[in-house]
Design a protein around this motif. Structure first.
Motif: not given
Length: 180
Positions: A134-152
């Motif tokens: 969608l045009g955001a900067p490239a980022m790594k995958e979330f860790c398998e134990s990570s559930f709290s990320h929110m990208l706006v």
């Protein structure tokens, strides 16, 4: 009527014809599904912690005017979106998870065809890829134990602005350098 006047008249009439405006969301919110239980390895439901996180997501977004919700066919994404969907009176649109770029392209097309505020509930490997597509900067995958990320994401004429945040309780940092 002189020929030049007729051409000018035709041009003016053409400008008055209705035209299709490309839909574009005002805001795009991307989250990974909440914590899953061990009840069914093929398609697990949310755990008690995951259900609490789904409620926290609904509270975090209660004033965000979400008007479109996209999930995959898996219980964990649908159940993560459910409290907010019920509170807003929205029926989430299910986009079947497929392998690789096909799924990312389908989600991006659906988001771009939407208006208003869009919530996408995805997976650890798809949310960063969708944001990037969608045009955001490239980022790594979330860790398998990570559930709290929110990208706006906020699309503008100058590009896509992104705020990376967390909602509810943040998890302990992972030592895995390949994910966040």
């Amino acid at each position: 009527m002189p020929k030049s006047t007729a051409v000018l008249f035709a041009l003016c009439c053409t400008l008055l014809l209705p035209f299709t405006v490309q839909a574009e969301p005002d805001l795009i919110i991307l989250v990974r599904h909440a914590e899953k239980s061990a009840d069914n390895p093929a398609d697990p439901s949310l755990s008690a912690l995951g259900q609490a996180r789904a409620q926290a997501l609904a509270i975090a977004l209660q004033h965000s005017a979400v008007s479109n919700i996209f999930t995959t066919q898996f219980k964990r994404t649908r159940e993560t979106a459910l409290p907010l969907a019920q509170a807003r009176g929205i029926t989430p649109q299910v986009l079947g998870a497929k392998r690789g770029a096909e799924h990312i392209n389908e989600v991006v097309a659906a988001v771009r065809a939407s208006n208003g505020v869009v919530l996408v509930v995805g997976h650890s490997n798809t949310v960063p890829a969708i944001a990037s597509a969608l045009g955001a900067p490239a980022m790594k995958e979330f860790c398998e134990s990570s559930f709290s990320h929110m990208l706006v994401l906020r699309p503008t004429a100058q590009g896509v602005y992104m705020v990376q945040s967390r909602y509810d309780v943040a998890e302990a940092s992972s030592t895995d350098a390949n994910c966040q």
